[in-house]
Design a protein around this motif. Structure first.
Motif, mmCIF file in Angstrom:
data_model
loop_
_atom_site.group_PDB
_atom_site.id
_atom_site.type_symbol
_atom_site.label_atom_id
_atom_site.label_comp_id
_atom_site.label_asym_id
_atom_site.label_seq_id
_atom_site.Cartn_x
_atom_site.Cartn_y
_atom_site.Cartn_z
ATOM 1 N N ASP A 124 -50.337 3.334 16.260
ATOM 2 C CA ASP A 124 -49.855 4.958 16.288
ATOM 3 C C ASP A 124 -48.781 4.994 15.359
ATOM 4 O O ASP A 124 -47.967 4.392 15.676
ATOM 5 N N PRO A 125 -48.798 5.779 14.207
ATOM 6 C CA PRO A 125 -47.876 5.790 13.265
ATOM 7 C C PRO A 125 -46.510 6.458 13.873
ATOM 8 O O PRO A 125 -45.316 6.421 13.304
ATOM 9 N N ARG A 130 -41.695 1.413 18.406
ATOM 10 C CA ARG A 130 -41.542 0.775 17.263
ATOM 11 C C ARG A 130 -40.254 1.537 16.186
ATOM 12 O O ARG A 130 -39.757 0.712 15.391
ATOM 13 N N LEU A 131 -40.292 2.765 16.034
ATOM 14 C CA LEU A 131 -39.484 3.422 15.153
ATOM 15 C C LEU A 131 -38.048 3.176 15.858
ATOM 16 O O LEU A 131 -37.320 2.913 14.879
ATOM 17 N N ASN A 194 -44.809 7.093 6.683
ATOM 18 C CA ASN A 194 -43.758 7.403 5.542
ATOM 19 C C ASN A 194 -42.903 8.604 6.139
ATOM 20 O O ASN A 194 -41.556 8.369 5.642
ATOM 21 N N LYS A 195 -43.579 9.452 6.369
ATOM 22 C CA LYS A 195 -42.552 10.619 6.925
ATOM 23 C C LYS A 195 -41.659 10.445 7.936
ATOM 24 O O LYS A 195 -40.385 10.414 8.116
ATOM 25 N N ASN A 196 -42.145 9.612 8.965
ATOM 26 C CA ASN A 196 -41.450 8.939 10.207
ATOM 27 C C ASN A 196 -40.192 7.910 9.524
ATOM 28 O O ASN A 196 -39.148 7.941 9.896
ATOM 29 N N LEU A 197 -40.804 7.110 8.707
ATOM 30 C CA LEU A 197 -39.523 6.269 8.141
ATOM 31 C C LEU A 197 -38.477 6.942 7.348
ATOM 32 O O LEU A 197 -37.514 6.540 7.288
ATOM 33 N N PRO A 238 -43.770 12.227 1.314
ATOM 34 C CA PRO A 238 -42.878 12.388 2.393
ATOM 35 C C PRO A 238 -41.810 11.861 1.762
ATOM 36 O O PRO A 238 -40.641 12.152 2.201
ATOM 37 N N ILE A 239 -41.700 10.899 0.680
ATOM 38 C CA ILE A 239 -40.514 10.085 0.357
ATOM 39 C C ILE A 239 -39.707 10.689 -0.683
ATOM 40 O O ILE A 239 -39.956 11.102 -1.569
#
Length: 355
Positions: A124-125, A130-131, A194-197, A238-239
């Motif tokens: 799950d992204p 994990r985040l 990538n959006k979450n990161l 998203p970056i």
């Protein structure tokens, strides 16, 4: 300038106060030899060097394991200007351990059925646990002045390795859309992750997506443009911070495409692959350059004097005009000499003040 300001200025093509220094990744055993004790933080080593590898039916389910490319203590001792946290997506492959490294074998996605099984078990992204773990690692790095980056894969390497070149050839010949579905699976997953990161406050992103070997590309430029380019660009959307692209080998035929995608800097400017005179003549000032220090001799079994001379030559060749970060030409594997890595750091300190 702070370490972060120095590094970010250079990868954006600017002139910092002095040449920045970074190591892409450095194996745990080399780091432990440098700092003199065991590392207990999650760190890059031979087993996790490519992220999760395996079969979708494995008992250990596909995951994303965040690890430091270089722990802050070692980074301080080496005087690097940036550190990164690796968060590679899973790859569905056979694999084994060789010489202490996890080595990829054959791709497992050879049919629509296998593709569906792999898609069903992708991690799950949006996983908050994990985040939160990644966020804690970022905060630990923030106690120092480093630029803090995240090392990802977009979709080229995961797709090519999870399918395998033989399966890919068959799919293309038979007009089997499993290849494109796998591309889409990794593209969508990467875009979301990538959006979450981006929300975790990283200063830069660094992707490792090999598309070439020593003399040429793994796939044709036409295939790259038709199947990979726009999807990779979509995963990058998203970056909003500087973006570094890593691929081993000679990918000069698609370098313009990478710039069009929004790439700010390239690594590792591998000697014997990329023509450095051509690169400097045509791309100095257009793309940041990171790397060029040989790992097969200079960081492995060269004398300290050779290390110093090589570092000086790299800085004199690539440094003038800015836009250069001195770095290894791939990574710092476990067979590199800790003494030579320290000598590289010392030589950088001696020769980096060229502006």
């Amino acid at each position: 300038m702070t370490k972060a300001e120095r590094f970010l200025t250079a990868i954006k093509g600017g002139v910092p106060d002095k040449v920045p220094f970074v190591l892409a990744v450095i194996y745990q055993n080399v780091q432990e030899a440098i700092i003199g004790h065991e590392i207990t933080l999650p760190v890059y080593n031979g087993r996790n060097n490519a992220g999760w590898l395996g079969h979708p039916d494995d008992e250990a389910k596909p995951d994303v394991e965040p690890v430091f490319s270089c722990v802050p203590e070692c980074a301080e001792k080496l005087h690097v200007d940036a550190v990164a946290i690796q968060v590679h997506p899973p790859m569905f492959v056979t694999w084994d351990m060789r010489g202490g490294d996890a080595t990829v074998g054959s791709g497992l996605i050879d049919s629509e059925e296998m593709y569906r099984k792999c898609k069903a078990v992708m991690p799950d992204p949006d996983d908050p646990v994990r985040l939160d773990k990644i966020k804690g690692m970022v905060e630990l790095c923030r106690e120092h002045e480093f630029a803090v980056g995240v090392k990802i894969r977009l979709r080229a390497s995961p797709t090519l390795l999870s399918i395998g070149m033989e399966n890919l050839a068959v799919m293309m010949a038979e007009e089997d859309d499993t290849f494109e579905k796998t591309l889409e699976m990794y593209t969508s997953w990467s875009r979301r992750f990538n959006k979450n990161l981006m929300e975790l406050g990283f200063d830069y992103f660094w992707t490792a997506d090999d598309i070439a070997y020593t003399k040429s590309m793994l796939i044709s430029p036409t295939m790259f443009r038709e199947y990979f380019k726009e999807r990779m660009k979509r995963a990058m959307e998203p970056i909003r911070v500087p973006f570094i692209y890593h691929s081993d080998g000679n990918y000069s035929l698609v370098l313009e495409d990478l710039l069009e995608m929004g790439v700010d800097a390239i690594h590792p400017v591998e000697r014997g692959s990329m023509d450095q005179e051509w690169l400097l003549k045509n791309y100095k000032g257009r793309v940041g350059m990171i790397g060029n220090v040989d790992i097969n001799h200079i960081l492995k079994d060269a004398t300290v004097e050779e290390v110093y001379e090589d570092v000086r030559t790299r800085i004199e060749t690539f440094g003038p005009g800015g836009g250069y970060v001195i770095c290894d030409s791939n990574s710092v594997p476990g067979w590199c000499s800790p003494r030579n890595v320290m000598a590289m750091s010392e030589a950088v300190e001696k020769y980096r003040n060229i502006y």
